[in-house]
Each structure stands twice: as C-alpha cells, then as structure tokens.
Design a protein around this motif. Structure first.
Motif, PDB file in Angstrom:
ATOM      1  N   GLY B 244       0.780  -1.222   0.000  1.00 29.64           N
ATOM      2  CA  GLY B 244       0.000   0.000   0.000  1.00 29.64           C
ATOM      3  C   GLY B 244       0.815   1.277   0.000  1.00 29.64           C
ATOM      4  N   VAL B 245       0.098   2.397   0.084  1.00 28.05           N
ATOM      5  CA  VAL B 245       0.742   3.709   0.093  1.00 28.05           C
ATOM      6  C   VAL B 245       1.660   3.850   1.299  1.00 28.05           C
ATOM      7  CG1 VAL B 245       0.311   6.187   0.190  1.00 28.05           C
ATOM      8  CG2 VAL B 245      -1.175   4.732  -1.173  1.00 28.05           C
ATOM      9  N   ALA B 246       1.261   3.247   2.407  1.00 26.67           N
ATOM     10  CA  ALA B 246       2.067   3.357   3.636  1.00 26.67           C
ATOM     11  C   ALA B 246       3.480   2.834   3.426  1.00 26.67           C
ATOM     12  CB  ALA B 246       1.394   2.586   4.771  1.00 26.67           C
ATOM     13  N   THR B 247       3.583   1.661   2.806  1.00 27.98           N
ATOM     14  CA  THR B 247       4.894   1.058   2.588  1.00 27.98           C
ATOM     15  C   THR B 247       5.710   1.888   1.603  1.00 27.98           C
ATOM     16  OG1 THR B 247       3.963  -1.117   3.022  1.00 27.98           O
ATOM     17  CG2 THR B 247       6.069  -1.056   1.876  1.00 27.98           C
ATOM     18  N   THR B 248       5.062   2.349   0.529  1.00 24.77           N
ATOM     19  CA  THR B 248       5.754   3.166  -0.468  1.00 24.77           C
ATOM     20  C   THR B 248       6.310   4.439   0.159  1.00 24.77           C
ATOM     21  OG1 THR B 248       4.408   2.326  -2.263  1.00 24.77           O
ATOM     22  CG2 THR B 248       5.423   4.477  -2.592  1.00 24.77           C
ATOM     23  N   LEU B 249       5.513   5.110   0.973  1.00 22.75           N
ATOM     24  CA  LEU B 249       5.986   6.348   1.595  1.00 22.75           C
ATOM     25  C   LEU B 249       7.165   6.076   2.527  1.00 22.75           C
ATOM     26  CD1 LEU B 249       2.656   8.221   2.383  1.00 22.75           C
ATOM     27  CD2 LEU B 249       4.277   8.671   0.548  1.00 22.75           C
ATOM     28  N   ASN B 250       7.122   4.943   3.211  1.00 23.19           N
ATOM     29  CA  ASN B 250       8.249   4.591   4.082  1.00 23.19           C
ATOM     30  C   ASN B 250       9.519   4.379   3.266  1.00 23.19           C
ATOM     31  OD1 ASN B 250       7.977   4.043   7.161  1.00 23.19           O
ATOM     32  ND2 ASN B 250       6.000   3.522   6.298  1.00 23.19           N
ATOM     33  N   GLU B 251       9.400   3.715   2.137  1.00 19.94           N
ATOM     34  CA  GLU B 251      10.565   3.481   1.279  1.00 19.94           C
ATOM     35  C   GLU B 251      11.172   4.814   0.857  1.00 19.94           C
ATOM     36  OE1 GLU B 251       8.900  -0.688  -0.669  1.00 19.94           O
ATOM     37  OE2 GLU B 251       8.940   1.148  -1.882  1.00 19.94           O
ATOM     38  N   ILE B 252      10.299   5.727   0.453  1.00 17.96           N
ATOM     39  CA  ILE B 252      10.787   7.039   0.004  1.00 17.96           C
ATOM     40  C   ILE B 252      11.427   7.793   1.163  1.00 17.96           C
ATOM     41  CG2 ILE B 252      10.115   9.262  -0.968  1.00 17.96           C
ATOM     42  CD1 ILE B 252       7.762   7.785  -2.340  1.00 17.96           C
ATOM     43  N   ALA B 253      10.766   7.761   2.306  1.00 18.29           N
ATOM     44  CA  ALA B 253      11.301   8.492   3.466  1.00 18.29           C
ATOM     45  C   ALA B 253      12.693   7.992   3.817  1.00 18.29           C
ATOM     46  CB  ALA B 253      10.369   8.344   4.660  1.00 18.29           C
ATOM     47  N   GLN B 254      12.886   6.686   3.681  1.00 24.29           N
ATOM     48  CA  GLN B 254      14.198   6.136   4.016  1.00 24.29           C
ATOM     49  C   GLN B 254      15.220   6.434   2.945  1.00 24.29           C
ATOM     50  OE1 GLN B 254      13.566   2.029   5.150  1.00 24.29           O
ATOM     51  NE2 GLN B 254      12.220   2.778   6.771  1.00 24.29           N
ATOM     52  N   GLN B 255      14.821   6.259   1.673  1.00 27.23           N
ATOM     53  CA  GLN B 255      15.764   6.548   0.588  1.00 27.23           C
ATOM     54  C   GLN B 255      16.200   8.004   0.602  1.00 27.23           C
ATOM     55  OE1 GLN B 255      13.490   4.494  -2.798  1.00 27.23           O
ATOM     56  NE2 GLN B 255      15.546   4.763  -3.629  1.00 27.23           N
ATOM     57  N   SER B 256      15.260   8.893   0.824  1.00 28.59           N
ATOM     58  CA  SER B 256      15.576  10.327   0.777  1.00 28.59           C
ATOM     59  C   SER B 256      16.041  10.872   2.109  1.00 28.59           C
ATOM     60  CB  SER B 256      14.346  11.127   0.330  1.00 28.59           C
ATOM     61  OG  SER B 256      13.929  10.764  -0.943  1.00 28.59           O
ATOM     62  N   GLU B 257      15.963  10.047   3.143  1.00 33.13           N
ATOM     63  CA  GLU B 257      16.324  10.466   4.503  1.00 33.13           C
ATOM     64  C   GLU B 257      15.563  11.714   4.926  1.00 33.13           C
ATOM     65  OE1 GLU B 257      20.577  10.612   4.919  1.00 33.13           O
ATOM     66  OE2 GLU B 257      20.774   8.641   3.977  1.00 33.13           O
ATOM     67  N   VAL B 258      14.262  11.663   4.731  1.00 29.41           N
ATOM     68  CA  VAL B 258      13.395  12.767   5.131  1.00 29.41           C
ATOM     69  C   VAL B 258      12.231  12.198   5.940  1.00 29.41           C
ATOM     70  CG1 VAL B 258      13.878  14.193   3.116  1.00 29.41           C
ATOM     71  CG2 VAL B 258      12.019  12.532   3.038  1.00 29.41           C
ATOM     72  N   SER B 259      11.404  13.097   6.434  1.00 33.01           N
ATOM     73  CA  SER B 259      10.182  12.654   7.082  1.00 33.01           C
ATOM     74  C   SER B 259       9.006  13.003   6.182  1.00 33.01           C
ATOM     75  CB  SER B 259      10.022  13.348   8.431  1.00 33.01           C
ATOM     76  OG  SER B 259       8.769  13.027   8.983  1.00 33.01           O
ATOM     77  N   ILE B 260       8.031  12.126   6.113  1.00 30.19           N
ATOM     78  CA  ILE B 260       6.837  12.415   5.329  1.00 30.19           C
ATOM     79  C   ILE B 260       5.658  12.467   6.284  1.00 30.19           C
ATOM     80  CG2 ILE B 260       5.268  11.576   3.542  1.00 30.19           C
ATOM     81  CD1 ILE B 260       7.638  10.357   2.131  1.00 30.19           C
ATOM     82  N   GLN B 261       4.896  13.546   6.227  1.00 31.17           N
ATOM     83  CA  GLN B 261       3.771  13.728   7.134  1.00 31.17           C
ATOM     84  C   GLN B 261       2.481  13.782   6.338  1.00 31.17           C
ATOM     85  OE1 GLN B 261       4.493  15.908  10.512  1.00 31.17           O
ATOM     86  NE2 GLN B 261       6.497  14.939  10.525  1.00 31.17           N
ATOM     87  N   ILE B 262       1.561  12.914   6.728  1.00 29.17           N
ATOM     88  CA  ILE B 262       0.330  12.729   5.968  1.00 29.17           C
ATOM     89  C   ILE B 262      -0.872  13.141   6.810  1.00 29.17           C
ATOM     90  CG2 ILE B 262      -1.078  10.967   4.826  1.00 29.17           C
ATOM     91  CD1 ILE B 262       1.536  11.386   3.546  1.00 29.17           C
ATOM     92  N   ASP B 263      -1.888  13.651   6.122  1.00 26.18           N
ATOM     93  CA  ASP B 263      -3.139  14.001   6.786  1.00 26.18           C
ATOM     94  C   ASP B 263      -4.147  12.888   6.530  1.00 26.18           C
ATOM     95  OD1 ASP B 263      -4.164  17.411   6.957  1.00 26.18           O
ATOM     96  OD2 ASP B 263      -4.817  15.677   8.148  1.00 26.18           O
ATOM     97  N   GLU B 264      -4.586  12.192   7.563  1.00 24.10           N
ATOM     98  CA  GLU B 264      -5.473  11.049   7.338  1.00 24.10           C
ATOM     99  C   GLU B 264      -6.744  11.470   6.603  1.00 24.10           C
ATOM    100  OE1 GLU B 264      -6.839   9.006  10.862  1.00 24.10           O
ATOM    101  OE2 GLU B 264      -7.546   7.298   9.670  1.00 24.10           O
ATOM    102  N   ILE B 265      -7.283  12.645   6.944  1.00 23.59           N
ATOM    103  CA  ILE B 265      -8.533  13.083   6.336  1.00 23.59           C
ATOM    104  C   ILE B 265      -8.384  13.291   4.833  1.00 23.59           C
ATOM    105  CG2 ILE B 265     -10.326  14.836   6.384  1.00 23.59           C
ATOM    106  CD1 ILE B 265      -9.801  15.374   9.177  1.00 23.59           C
ATOM    107  N   ALA B 266      -7.173  13.559   4.377  1.00 19.23           N
ATOM    108  CA  ALA B 266      -6.976  13.839   2.957  1.00 19.23           C
ATOM    109  C   ALA B 266      -6.932  12.593   2.096  1.00 19.23           C
ATOM    110  CB  ALA B 266      -5.681  14.635   2.760  1.00 19.23           C
ATOM    111  N   ILE B 267      -6.757  11.427   2.707  1.00 17.98           N
ATOM    112  CA  ILE B 267      -6.584  10.209   1.914  1.00 17.98           C
ATOM    113  C   ILE B 267      -7.930   9.738   1.394  1.00 17.98           C
ATOM    114  CG2 ILE B 267      -5.783   7.829   1.924  1.00 17.98           C
ATOM    115  CD1 ILE B 267      -4.118   8.630   4.396  1.00 17.98           C
ATOM    116  N   PRO B 268      -8.102   9.645   0.079  1.00 25.29           N
ATOM    117  CA  PRO B 268      -9.393   9.201  -0.448  1.00 25.29           C
ATOM    118  C   PRO B 268      -9.541   7.670  -0.344  1.00 25.29           C
ATOM    119  CG  PRO B 268      -7.922   9.857  -2.251  1.00 25.29           C
ATOM    120  CD  PRO B 268      -7.138   9.983  -0.982  1.00 25.29           C
ATOM    121  N   VAL B 269     -10.695   7.257   0.170  1.00 21.32           N
ATOM    122  CA  VAL B 269     -11.037   5.824   0.225  1.00 21.32           C
ATOM    123  C   VAL B 269     -12.496   5.710  -0.192  1.00 21.32           C
ATOM    124  CG1 VAL B 269     -11.113   3.761   1.659  1.00 21.32           C
ATOM    125  CG2 VAL B 269      -9.576   5.606   2.284  1.00 21.32           C
ATOM    126  N   THR B 270     -12.795   4.822  -1.135  1.00 22.50           N
ATOM    127  CA  THR B 270     -14.201   4.693  -1.520  1.00 22.50           C
ATOM    128  C   THR B 270     -14.959   3.938  -0.431  1.00 22.50           C
ATOM    129  OG1 THR B 270     -13.815   2.609  -2.671  1.00 22.50           O
ATOM    130  CG2 THR B 270     -13.646   4.635  -3.983  1.00 22.50           C
TER     131      THR B 270
END
Lengths: 86, 356, 364
Positions: B244-270
């Motif tokens: 899922g998106v969670a795993t992908t964002l973690n991969e990016i955060a680690q590769q780029s050595e940054v923090s990624i901050q997400i807003d739960e309300i913004a995530i679209p789910v049908t």
C-alpha cells in the motif's frame, strides 16, 4: 476480541437450520448468522463479529448519543472554552 | 526431464497423426516443435501482432532512440484468481511493467512477455489473457516485441505465470528517483486507495464477501506525462502496489532520509473499500493498488500538477495528502482523523483478517 | 460508513476532550481491557490527546496475546498432520510457538486456512468428508457464541470430521485478578463494549463495589473511547463508585440472551492459563462433556504438550498494567513484530505491537 462492525440487514432466510441474512456494510455484503438476533427485521442494523450478529444496534440510541454530543459543542460555542460569554 | 516421454514432436510424416489440441494446453505445446509453432501463430501472434514480433526471429531488433537514457524493468506475475473485477493477470503484467518504467520518468516503448502455462489450461483462458494484454498495451502505447512459452505439468503452474520485461527511454534532463524528496515538497496521490487488494480478495472467495469494488489496474504513463508537462522537475514518482501507500511512503522516506507527514482526512477511500477494511480489520493505507501514483513535487508546483492530473481519467480524484519535512528522518507520520499523531510503519508480513 | 464515521468526527471528539480537561483535577490511572480499544487508542493517537493527568493502561484484552504457548504448540502439532485441514482466525497464524508458527506449517505442506467465520470451517468439514477439519476456537466472550455455534452446528449436521481446539477466556475473572493484586494501580475501568454486548454488564456492579473502582462500558471508535474516559473521570472526580454504559447503542444490562444460552449449552467454566499472567481460576470455558467428541485436544491426543516462555519477556507485567512496552529491554531489539518473544508483541493489538507499529519508543 472486539472487531464488530455495524451493518444493515437486507435479506433474511434459513440455511442448514439456522437463521441467516445478507448484511450490507456500505458497499460490502456478507452472509451473517442471525441466530442471536431472532427478532431482527429487514432494514435494521446489527453488530457483526466473525460473521455473526452479536447484537442489534439501536439506531435510536445512536442518534441520541450523537445529538447529545453535538449539543455539548454548541453550548461550548456559546459560552466559550473558558466559560465566559463570547 | 520427465516431460520428454510425453512430448509429441512431428518430424515429417507420422502415422497416426497426432491429435490437434486446440481447446486445452498440453505438454506438447511447450515442446518447441510444430505444436508450439502453431500455438504461437494461432494464439499469440494475432492479439499481439507487431512487425518486430511477427518477424519470428530469436530476438527482436529495434531502433535505439537518438538521445536519452534507457530504463529497463522486469516483473514476475502470479495472481489468483486469474480474472477479477477490473482486470486479470494479462492486464496486470503489462500495466505493472509499464508503470515501473513510467515512474522513472521513462516513456515505455517495448515489452517482452514470457509465459509458463499449466498443462490442462483451457485455451480460451489463454486467449482472454492475451486479448487483455493487447488492450493494455494499446492503452499504454507499447508493443510486445518478444515472447516465449513453456508448459509445466499439471499442478506445477497455477494456470499461468507471466514474466514481463520492459524498456523505456528517459528524456534528457529528466531525473526522478526515490532519493530525491526534499523538505518542503508536497506529497500527492492520484486517487482512492485499496481498490486492487480488496477486489482480488473478494474475487478469491475464501472470505466469502461481495464487494462493489473494481481493481484499479491500469497503465499510468499517460497520466504521468500530463504531470511532467506542467512540472519538469518532479522529484519522486512511485506506484504503490503491495504494502500500500504506507509502505511506499516509508521506502521514500528512508531513501531520501526525510520525514513524510500525511493528513489522514486527505486520503481518499471509496465507501466499499472502507467497509471491507472495517469488516476484516484492514487499514486501507496498506492495501495493494495497481493503478495509483504517489508523487513528490516541489510545493510551488503542487496545484498545477494536481490540476493537470485531474484532466486525465486516471487522476480525476488526485489530491495533496501531505508534505515532506526534515525530521524525524526516515519516518512517516500521520495526523489522524481526530487530530492525534501516529507513526505509519511498513507492512510487516501478510495482512490477515483479525477478530480483535 | 453509517454508525462508524460519525464516531470519528474530529469536532465531536474535541468537544469531549475539552470536557475531560475541564473535569479532571488530579491524576488517575484508567485501564482498558480490550485489544480492539488498545488498537483504536494507539491508531488515532487518543492517549496523546488526553490531559496528562490521565494515564491509560492496556490490560490483557487480546485473546491472541493471552493464548498460552503450549496451546500454539498443540495447534501446530495438529495442523502438521496430513489428514487435517486446520482453520483459524487470521490473528493466530503469525503467533510463534516454541519452534515455529502456523505459517511455516503451511509452507511445509500443512493445510492451514484462514477463515473469517467459524461457520466457514463447518462448511469445509461438510465439503471434505474424507479430511479432518479442526477449528482454532480462540476468543473472549464476544467470540464465544460464534465458536459455540460451530460445535452445535457440527453436531446438528451429524459431522464426525469436525473438532475445535478451544482457548476461550472470560473478562470478569481477569479484572478480579488485576484489581485484587497487591500491586494494583488501576483506579477506573473501561469495560470492553462487544464483550458486554454479548454478556451484558450485570457482572460488573459487584466488581466495582468490591474494589471501589468505577467501570464504564465503552465502545471502539474514537468518540466512544473518549466518552468512556469522560464518564469514568467524572465518577472518579466525584468519588462515586458505579457502573455506567457509554455504548448504549450496542449494549444492554442483560446482554444477548440467546447468545448466552448457547454458550451455556456448549461450554462450562474452567481454570485457564493466561500467557504472561498464569492460571486465573474459572477464567475460561471448555467444552461440556456431551460435546467431548468435538474436542480436538482429545481427538488428536495433544493434551500433554508443554512449553516454556522466553526469560526476556515481561508481557505479564505489561498485561497487568504495571509496565509499559518501552520499559522492556528487549522491546524493539530482540523482540519485534517480525520476531515476537511474547504475548503482547504477537498480535497487532498486543500493547507492545501497537506501540511498536505506532512508534512509541520512548516515554512521551
């Protein structure tokens, strides 16, 4: 022990001697055993845990609770968080 | 190999003539002889036809582009069931490889596809899969220039296994990669999450639920090009698949050595994906997608990229879901729906329905 | 999603949180005893939003966590047999036994299948008359009626190839054990909403009176949880010892009678070992003698299997609310969700797993 989700009973029938139903969780439907909610009718809500309705959900109570809580916020808006008049 | 004794290889006149098997796949189809040739010309060539493939040589020969760098990718595909709402293993294999190339900023050009078919597979299934690959390839604007087929004994290949490789060209000046996210960047998502995972799970039937959910499996190169049009300097592109998106964002955060901050309300789910996840105890953020893009772009471009995405059918619901920060490096954090904070970890192991 | 989304409304939650802040005047220790509530608290970050005076402690409310090691070993022994189709709720597949877990049994050729409902296991038995179908019947009171139904159905259908491996536990004896312990720090209790949906909450007033601890029946969505906390804090602040129901849409005082009747018909109470805590008298259920034929432990003769826990694991202290996950030396090091050493790291709802997943490595 507690993953229970509310769903609406859409169909009621018998299978293998048990009272069963089709429950709609909002776009997802599953067969659910209704033996523990013998009085439930179509259109009513049940709490479903591992494919069983473990209780009926009282829509009346649900609405009452939400209304009560909405009132708390409205009162807060009027009197302000510290209690003074805004 | 034990296959040898069952093979039917026709050299010249043979009496009695072997039966023509055109309704199911048999071991003879993988023998390399006339039966294989017949299978290829009758079943594989028509849907996939293109000049390079039809030449029938041992390797496809293509013209190298004048400039740019090559991107190359490969994927093996196993999916059960083979067909599910919104897709099938054929569409999945083409889209998967096209997307791997496209998220590197490449224009996907050529695919190869090798098949392992299970003895006994009904021919019409193979034909349907190939037809689906044709459609997906056309949508992506790629050609399948080389292929191969083998047949495995009954019980040893679960219907069909497909391996695809792809080659694309990255235009000069384009540089996209997982290590390129920078503090201040915006995190964008092309649409609702979890559709593929839930659609396949429902189709498998083991948990016996019906869901009004269709897999989102689709080639994304068209959508990605609309993004590059307005923002040549996109930093990161990923298509979040398993985990899922969670795993992908973690991969990016680690590769780029940054923090990624997400807003739960913004995530679209049908609603049906949400309902299925609630029933089974899944978090949609971890459920597989096959037709979504996560993009990390300089924040000044965020609005323009979103507008551009929304003009494309696969990006109509594109939203900004968060931002990139300095600290804590390597971590993904989420502001929850009620205003709390939680850390979003990678998916550990398989997601299983829970009772608790 | 109807009757779910409304209880995740940020404004309503904030309204209740503000009221809690206005009400609290001193520190209180409140325990919740349900894995589902732990999950919700950590997932939404509720404990961070509560005023610092309130310490939320996570009790032994996860049936996966409290299943003893030897029972896992028994499950693995049974699942490894070629004639067996071993069925289980998903939570249990990853729990390591002394040597391996059910996943690795599957990888070595065992027929291990996840089912969502116990009736799916009964169906498998009907469809596979030449195989032995075993169902891993774990759970608290919430899951007891479904688990019981699988046995009564198997009997009604005349199935002789279906059996259950039972690990049923009950909440009230656990509460007694915790509140009755000389080290107890818990002052208020959030009772598990769905356990009470089945059993009612008539068992709790005597407990509240015995230990002078207010108890509030609480649901699972963020709004339900903060409401539960608000009610218990109000009682604590006023010094009143009472039992209140803050999950009235799903819970009544008497509970679900038909469900209780079937539990009574199929099960009888027994002593049960709680992983990390030890034996709590009368804290479990086992099959009644008339259903002995469906007892997998007897059918497969695994009753004698014993097991030993890791010496590093302090799960017992965590389950009783005496320590937090980050107090453990092995937390995040030798013990992670991928390599759990004990009960509370094993299930996603175990306190240690929840803390790990949501990043609570320090005392914040």
């Amino acid at each position: 022990m507690c993953l229970g989700v509310p769903g609406r009973v859409n169909e009621i029938y018998e299978a293998n001697g048990l009272k069963m139903g089709k429950v709609d969780f909002g776009g997802v439907k599953r067969e659910v055993c209704l033996e523990y909610v013998p009085e439930v009718e179509i259109g009513e809500y049940v709490i479903v845990h591992v494919g069983f309705a473990i209780n009926q959900m009282s829509e009346e109570e649900a609405e009452e609770t939400l209304d009560l809580l909405r009132q708390i916020i409205n009162i807060e808006d009027e009197i302000g968080p510290e209690g003074g008049v805004t | 190999m034990s296959e040898e004794k069952d093979q039917v290889t026709i050299h010249g006149l043979v009496c009695p003539r072997p039966l023509v098997h055109d309704d199911i796949v048999v071991l003879g189809h993988g023998s390399g002889g006339k039966m294989t040739q017949d299978l290829i010309t009758r079943t594989f060539y028509p849907p996939l036809e293109n000049p390079a493939l039809l030449r029938g040589d041992d390797a496809a020969v293509v013209e190298l582009p004048q400039s740019g760098r090559l991107a190359i990718s490969t994927d093996a595909h196993i999916v059960a069931p083979l067909f599910y709402p919104g897709g099938d293993i054929g569409r999945l294999s083409v889209a998967g490889t096209v997307n791997d190339l496209a998220v590197m900023g490449a224009k996907p050009l050529w695919l190869t596809a090798s098949f392992i078919l299970e003895e006994g597979l009904p021919m019409f299934i193979l034909e349907k899969v190939l037809e689906s690959m044709k459609t997906a390839a056309q949508e992506a604007g790629v050609v399948i220039v080389a292929g191969d087929t083998k047949v495995a004994e009954r019980g040893k290949a679960d219907g069909i296994f497909i391996t695809t490789s792809g080659v694309g060209v990255i235009p000069v000046g384009r540089e996209v990669g997982g290590a390129m996210a920078e503090p201040g960047d915006a995190v964008l998502l092309s649409g609702p999450v979890g559709e593929h995972g839930i659609a396949v799970l429902a189709a498998r039937g083991e948990l016996e639920f019906e869901a009004d959910v269709t897999s989102d499996v689709a080639p994304l190169n068209g959508l990605i090009e609309t993004m590059f049009k307005v923002c040549p300097a996109i930093h990161v592109l990923r298509d979040p698949t398993r985990g899922g998106v969670a795993t992908t964002l973690n991969e990016i955060a680690q590769q780029s050595e940054v923090s990624i901050q997400i807003d739960e309300i913004a995530i679209p789910v049908t609603p049906p994906v949400m309902a299925a996840c609630e029933m089974l105890g899944f978090d949609p953020f971890y459920v597989a997608n096959e037709g979504k893009i996560v993009a990390i772009v300089p924040t000044e471009y965020a609005e323009a990229v979103l507008e551009s995405m929304r003009t494309h059918p696969l990006g109509e619901q594109a939203v900004r879901i968060g931002e990139v920060l300095d600290e804590p490096a390597g971590r993904v954090l989420m502001k929850t729906a009620i205003g709390g904070t939680r850390v979003v970890d990678v998916l550990a192991g398989e997601m299983l329905p829970r009772i608790c | 999603m109807k009757y779910v989304s409304e209880y995740r409304d940020a404004d309503l939650v904030k309204g209740v949180l503000d009221e809690i802040c206005r009400t609290v005047t001193q520190p209180w220790v409140v325990m919740e005893i349900c894995g589902g509530q732990t999950h919700s608290i950590v997932r939404y970050g509720i404990d961070q939003l509560l005023p610092s005076e309130i310490e939320l402690v996570h009790g032994p409310g996860c049936p996966v966590c409290v299943t003893p090691l030897e029972l896992i070993d028994k499950a693995i022994a049974i699942a490894s047999r070629p004639e067996v189709i071993f069925t289980s709720y998903g939570d249990m597949l990853r729990v390591p036994g002394s040597e391996r877990d059910l996943f690795s049994v599957r990888a070595s050729g065992g027929d291990v299948r996840v089912v969502y409902s116990p009736l799916d296991a009964v169906k498998l038995a009907q469809q596979n008359p030449d195989r032995e179908v075993v169902f891993f019947a774990i759970g608290f009171e919430t899951t007891a009626p479904p688990n019981a139904m699988s046995v009564s159905q198997a009997q009604a259908l005349g199935l002789d190839n279906f059996s259950v491996l039972v690990s049923e536990v009950r909440v009230p004896p656990a509460i007694h054990a915790i509140l009755g312990s000389p080290h107890n720090r818990v002052q208020g209790f959030l009772a598990a909403g769905h356990v009470c949906a089945v059993m009612g909450y008539w068992e709790y007033p005597p407990i509240a009176e015995t230990y002078n601890v207010p108890i509030v029946v609480t649901g699972f969505e963020p709004l339900d949880i903060v409401r539960g906390v608000l009610h218990v804090v109000r009682l604590l602040e006023s010094g009143e010892v009472a039992v209140e129901n803050a999950y009235a849409r799903a819970v009544t005082f008497e509970g679900n009678k038909p469900a209780q009747a079937l539990i009574e018909r199929v099960f009888e109470t027994c002593d049960r070992k709680w992983r990390g805590i030890g034996v709590i008298p009368q804290s479990g259920w086992k099959l009644r003698p008339e259903f002995a034929a469906f007892d997998a432990e007897r059918r497969f003769q695994v009753a004698d299997i014993q097991a030993e826990e890791s010496p590093l694991c302090i799960a017992g202290l965590i389950l009783q609310g005496l320590k937090k996950p980050h107090d453990c030396e092995a937390f995040g090091r030798q013990c992670t969700p991928e390599h759990p050493l004990g009960a509370t790291m094993v299930s996603a709802e175990g306190a240690c797993a929840a803390y790990y997943r949501y990043g609570r490595f320090t005392n914040e």
